[in-house]
Design a protein around this motif. Structure first.
Motif, PDB file in Angstrom:
ATOM      1  N   ALA A  99      38.073  48.567  37.039  1.00 58.39           N
ATOM      2  CA  ALA A  99      39.013  48.301  35.943  1.00 58.39           C
ATOM      3  C   ALA A  99      39.430  46.841  35.965  1.00 58.39           C
ATOM      4  CB  ALA A  99      40.235  49.205  36.056  1.00 58.39           C
ATOM      5  N   ALA A 100      39.672  46.325  37.157  1.00 65.84           N
ATOM      6  CA  ALA A 100      40.054  44.920  37.292  1.00 65.84           C
ATOM      7  C   ALA A 100      38.926  44.004  36.827  1.00 65.84           C
ATOM      8  CB  ALA A 100      40.421  44.619  38.747  1.00 65.84           C
ATOM      9  N   VAL A 101      37.682  44.357  37.153  1.00 65.00           N
ATOM     10  CA  VAL A 101      36.523  43.560  36.725  1.00 65.00           C
ATOM     11  C   VAL A 101      36.412  43.543  35.209  1.00 65.00           C
ATOM     12  CG1 VAL A 101      33.998  43.501  36.666  1.00 65.00           C
ATOM     13  CG2 VAL A 101      35.175  43.832  38.834  1.00 65.00           C
ATOM     14  N   TYR A 102      36.452  44.706  34.595  1.00 63.96           N
ATOM     15  CA  TYR A 102      36.287  44.794  33.146  1.00 63.96           C
ATOM     16  C   TYR A 102      37.413  44.089  32.399  1.00 63.96           C
ATOM     17  CZ  TYR A 102      32.830  48.387  34.320  1.00 63.96           C
ATOM     18  OH  TYR A 102      31.751  49.063  34.841  1.00 63.96           O
ATOM     19  N   ALA A 103      38.601  44.046  32.993  1.00 61.65           N
ATOM     20  CA  ALA A 103      39.744  43.428  32.325  1.00 61.65           C
ATOM     21  C   ALA A 103      39.788  41.911  32.494  1.00 61.65           C
ATOM     22  CB  ALA A 103      41.046  44.035  32.855  1.00 61.65           C
ATOM     23  N   THR A 104      39.235  41.398  33.583  1.00 57.81           N
ATOM     24  CA  THR A 104      39.410  39.972  33.885  1.00 57.81           C
ATOM     25  C   THR A 104      38.152  39.131  33.725  1.00 57.81           C
ATOM     26  OG1 THR A 104      38.897  40.318  36.235  1.00 57.81           O
ATOM     27  CG2 THR A 104      41.226  40.453  35.588  1.00 57.81           C
ATOM     28  N   THR A 105      36.982  39.743  33.802  1.00 54.32           N
ATOM     29  CA  THR A 105      35.748  38.972  33.912  1.00 54.32           C
ATOM     30  C   THR A 105      34.916  39.044  32.635  1.00 54.32           C
ATOM     31  OG1 THR A 105      35.727  39.589  36.262  1.00 54.32           O
ATOM     32  CG2 THR A 105      33.736  38.577  35.370  1.00 54.32           C
ATOM     33  N   PRO A 106      34.634  37.907  32.002  1.00 52.28           N
ATOM     34  CA  PRO A 106      33.767  37.901  30.811  1.00 52.28           C
ATOM     35  C   PRO A 106      32.417  38.533  31.120  1.00 52.28           C
ATOM     36  CG  PRO A 106      34.849  35.781  31.060  1.00 52.28           C
ATOM     37  CD  PRO A 106      35.149  36.557  32.317  1.00 52.28           C
ATOM     38  N   LYS A 107      31.824  39.134  30.116  1.00 48.93           N
ATOM     39  CA  LYS A 107      30.571  39.867  30.285  1.00 48.93           C
ATOM     40  C   LYS A 107      29.483  38.994  30.916  1.00 48.93           C
ATOM     41  CE  LYS A 107      27.578  43.073  27.789  1.00 48.93           C
ATOM     42  NZ  LYS A 107      27.287  43.705  26.485  1.00 48.93           N
ATOM     43  N   ASN A 108      28.826  39.567  31.909  1.00 51.14           N
ATOM     44  CA  ASN A 108      27.683  38.953  32.606  1.00 51.14           C
ATOM     45  C   ASN A 108      28.057  37.766  33.489  1.00 51.14           C
ATOM     46  OD1 ASN A 108      25.913  40.780  31.331  1.00 51.14           O
ATOM     47  ND2 ASN A 108      25.759  39.441  29.541  1.00 51.14           N
ATOM     48  N   GLU A 109      29.348  37.504  33.686  1.00 52.37           N
ATOM     49  CA  GLU A 109      29.757  36.387  34.548  1.00 52.37           C
ATOM     50  C   GLU A 109      30.024  36.864  35.973  1.00 52.37           C
ATOM     51  OE1 GLU A 109      32.823  33.808  33.228  1.00 52.37           O
ATOM     52  OE2 GLU A 109      31.871  33.380  31.300  1.00 52.37           O
ATOM     53  N   GLU A 110      29.797  35.966  36.934  1.00 51.50           N
ATOM     54  CA  GLU A 110      30.079  36.258  38.332  1.00 51.50           C
ATOM     55  C   GLU A 110      31.543  35.972  38.643  1.00 51.50           C
ATOM     56  OE1 GLU A 110      27.049  34.861  41.314  1.00 51.50           O
ATOM     57  OE2 GLU A 110      26.413  33.692  39.572  1.00 51.50           O
ATOM     58  N   ALA A 111      32.111  36.715  39.564  1.00 51.14           N
ATOM     59  CA  ALA A 111      33.491  36.463  39.990  1.00 51.14           C
ATOM     60  C   ALA A 111      33.786  37.289  41.232  1.00 51.14           C
ATOM     61  CB  ALA A 111      34.476  36.821  38.884  1.00 51.14           C
ATOM     62  N   ILE A 112      34.775  36.848  41.970  1.00 51.45           N
ATOM     63  CA  ILE A 112      35.385  37.678  43.006  1.00 51.45           C
ATOM     64  C   ILE A 112      36.652  38.253  42.388  1.00 51.45           C
ATOM     65  CG2 ILE A 112      36.564  37.673  45.240  1.00 51.45           C
ATOM     66  CD1 ILE A 112      34.567  35.474  46.112  1.00 51.45           C
ATOM     67  N   VAL A 113      36.812  39.560  42.478  1.00 47.77           N
ATOM     68  CA  VAL A 113      37.925  40.240  41.814  1.00 47.77           C
ATOM     69  C   VAL A 113      38.766  40.966  42.855  1.00 47.77           C
ATOM     70  CG1 VAL A 113      38.577  41.883  40.028  1.00 47.77           C
ATOM     71  CG2 VAL A 113      36.509  40.506  39.750  1.00 47.77           C
ATOM     72  N   CYS A 114      40.066  40.685  42.817  1.00 48.70           N
ATOM     73  CA  CYS A 114      40.985  41.215  43.823  1.00 48.70           C
ATOM     74  C   CYS A 114      42.089  42.048  43.183  1.00 48.70           C
ATOM     75  CB  CYS A 114      41.643  40.076  44.602  1.00 48.70           C
ATOM     76  SG  CYS A 114      40.486  38.862  45.268  1.00 48.70           S
ATOM     77  N   ILE A 115      42.566  43.013  43.937  1.00 44.57           N
ATOM     78  CA  ILE A 115      43.727  43.804  43.536  1.00 44.57           C
ATOM     79  C   ILE A 115      44.815  43.598  44.575  1.00 44.57           C
ATOM     80  CG2 ILE A 115      44.632  46.131  43.194  1.00 44.57           C
ATOM     81  CD1 ILE A 115      41.837  46.938  42.231  1.00 44.57           C
ATOM     82  N   LEU A 116      45.978  43.184  44.101  1.00 49.46           N
ATOM     83  CA  LEU A 116      47.154  43.052  44.962  1.00 49.46           C
ATOM     84  C   LEU A 116      48.306  43.791  44.291  1.00 49.46           C
ATOM     85  CD1 LEU A 116      47.085  39.286  46.088  1.00 49.46           C
ATOM     86  CD2 LEU A 116      46.297  41.299  47.349  1.00 49.46           C
ATOM     87  N   GLY A 117      48.437  45.054  44.608  1.00 42.59           N
ATOM     88  CA  GLY A 117      49.511  45.875  44.062  1.00 42.59           C
ATOM     89  C   GLY A 117      50.119  46.688  45.180  1.00 42.59           C
ATOM     90  N   THR A 118      50.257  47.990  44.980  1.00 43.57           N
ATOM     91  CA  THR A 118      50.719  48.865  46.069  1.00 43.57           C
ATOM     92  C   THR A 118      49.785  48.730  47.261  1.00 43.57           C
ATOM     93  OG1 THR A 118      51.721  50.436  44.545  1.00 43.57           O
ATOM     94  CG2 THR A 118      51.143  51.261  46.720  1.00 43.57           C
ATOM     95  N   GLY A 119      48.479  48.703  46.981  1.00 42.68           N
ATOM     96  CA  GLY A 119      47.467  48.446  47.999  1.00 42.68           C
ATOM     97  C   GLY A 119      46.722  47.171  47.669  1.00 42.68           C
ATOM     98  N   SER A 120      45.631  46.892  48.388  1.00 43.66           N
ATOM     99  CA  SER A 120      44.854  45.683  48.097  1.00 43.66           C
ATOM    100  C   SER A 120      43.369  45.965  48.247  1.00 43.66           C
ATOM    101  CB  SER A 120      45.272  44.517  48.997  1.00 43.66           C
ATOM    102  OG  SER A 120      44.992  44.795  50.357  1.00 43.66           O
ATOM    103  N   ASN A 121      42.595  45.133  47.555  1.00 42.64           N
ATOM    104  CA  ASN A 121      41.146  45.312  47.542  1.00 42.64           C
ATOM    105  C   ASN A 121      40.502  44.006  47.095  1.00 42.64           C
ATOM    106  OD1 ASN A 121      38.609  46.458  47.628  1.00 42.64           O
ATOM    107  ND2 ASN A 121      39.107  48.188  46.291  1.00 42.64           N
ATOM    108  N   CYS A 122      39.213  43.854  47.371  1.00 45.40           N
ATOM    109  CA  CYS A 122      38.500  42.643  46.970  1.00 45.40           C
ATOM    110  C   CYS A 122      37.013  42.948  46.887  1.00 45.40           C
ATOM    111  CB  CYS A 122      38.748  41.528  47.988  1.00 45.40           C
ATOM    112  SG  CYS A 122      37.878  39.990  47.641  1.00 45.40           S
ATOM    113  N   SER A 123      36.386  42.527  45.773  1.00 43.11           N
ATOM    114  CA  SER A 123      34.961  42.763  45.571  1.00 43.11           C
ATOM    115  C   SER A 123      34.321  41.553  44.904  1.00 43.11           C
ATOM    116  CB  SER A 123      34.729  43.993  44.684  1.00 43.11           C
ATOM    117  OG  SER A 123      35.299  45.143  45.246  1.00 43.11           O
ATOM    118  N   TYR A 124      33.003  41.460  45.039  1.00 38.38           N
ATOM    119  CA  TYR A 124      32.239  40.440  44.327  1.00 38.38           C
ATOM    120  C   TYR A 124      31.469  41.112  43.202  1.00 38.38           C
ATOM    121  CZ  TYR A 124      28.294  37.392  43.259  1.00 38.38           C
ATOM    122  OH  TYR A 124      27.342  36.659  42.602  1.00 38.38           O
ATOM    123  N   PHE A 125      31.591  40.560  41.992  1.00 35.16           N
ATOM    124  CA  PHE A 125      30.874  41.082  40.829  1.00 35.16           C
ATOM    125  C   PHE A 125      29.801  40.072  40.457  1.00 35.16           C
ATOM    126  CE2 PHE A 125      30.588  41.862  36.142  1.00 35.16           C
ATOM    127  CZ  PHE A 125      30.091  43.161  36.229  1.00 35.16           C
TER     128      PHE A 125
END
Length: 283
Positions: A99-125
């Motif tokens: 959900a974070a990727v689809y909301a923040t990253t333009p189509k077909n672009e590379e990015a590192i996407v992180c979640i910092l809320g109640t919990g945390s997470n980090c992925s490379y797209f």
């Protein structure tokens, strides 16, 4: 009718849209993290909302993005629960990072996407596929720089008498700090991670105090070193963030990332609005 859900451990945002992307209704439930809830509790939380219970037979698709859905076992568990509840819907369960990727990253672009809320997470797209190098062990062992980590720090600071007197007095006025009450929420009630995260609001409110600053910067540096720097190209692609911790501590986050030579990208409080555009375009 498509149901789009962005669920953390604390709360879940629900939006129903038609085939054109028009919003039919929005609502919110308590979080639906399968790592800390059983089937009965998930269903109770669905039944508790009239819009969801009343429209469950009208849903044709359910797209669920949730905390705690990083393993096949958890995804399969929730999928079966949802299939039994939304009997006419095609069900798709993904971890919340999508959900974070689809909301923040333009189509077909590379990015590192992180979640910092109640919990945390980090992925490379990579523009198509999401890659993770860190398998989460849950809020007790991991979740650097998350709301529940900050809550843990504040409670420990208060009970070890490290919290400055004026702050401690305000902390007592704002929260129930009775030891039995705290232990009941931590060890007997569902969602102890979400309970811990309720204290993060206090830290954000007092982020300019030395007491809170030390936790903020230490946790952010841990998150960068333990999560973001796992990816070799962390200085070459934008790093996007989603979640209330990232949103309300954006200035501090930008400062820490700059120290490591990292380019900060989009910072959103919640990704649900971006999901509407994504699913309207991808019918």
């Amino acid at each position: 009718m498509k149901l789009l859900v962005d669920s953390g451990s604390t709360k879940a945002d629900w939006i129903a849209i038609d085939e054109t992307g028009k919003v039919l209704f929005t609502t919110q439930t308590l979080g639906l993290n399968p790592e800390v809830l059983d089937k009965e509790e998930v269903i109770n939380r669905l039944d508790d909302k009239f819009d969801i219970e009343h429209n469950k037979d009208k849903a044709t698709h359910l797209y669920f993005y949730g905390a705690g859905c990083g393993t096949d076992r958890m995804k399969n568990f929730l999928t079966e629960v949802f299939k039994g509840y939304f009997t006419k819907a095609s069900v798709s369960v993904h971890e919340d990072t999508y959900a974070a990727v689809y909301a923040t990253t333009p189509k077909n672009e590379e990015a590192i996407v992180c979640i910092l809320g109640t919990g945390s997470n980090c992925s490379y797209f990579d523009g198509t596929v999401l890659h993770q190098k860190v398998q989460s062990l849950g809020y007790i062992a991991m979740d650097d720089c998350s709301g529940n980590r900050f809550g843990r720090h504040l409670l420990r600071g208060y009970y070890f008498n490290k919290m400055p007197k004026e702050l401690a007095q305000e902390f007592e006025e704002e929260y129930n700090v009775d030891a039995d009450y705290i232990k009941n929420n931590l060890y007997k009630e569902p969602n102890p991670n979400a309970y811990l995260a309720t204290f993060a609001k206090f830290l954000i409110k007092h982020k300019d105090t030395d007491f809170c600053k030390k936790y903020i910067y230490a946790e952010m540096e841990d998150f960068v070193e333990n999560y973001i720097m796992q990816f070799e190209n962390y200085k070459e692609v934008p790093v996007h963030f989603v979640g209330s911790i990232a949103f309300y501590l954006k200035d501090e986050l930008t400062e820490v990332l700059k120290k490591y030579g990292i380019k900060i990208g989009n910072v959103l409080r919640r990704p649900i609005d971006g999901l509407i555009a994504y699913h309207a375009l991808n019918k």
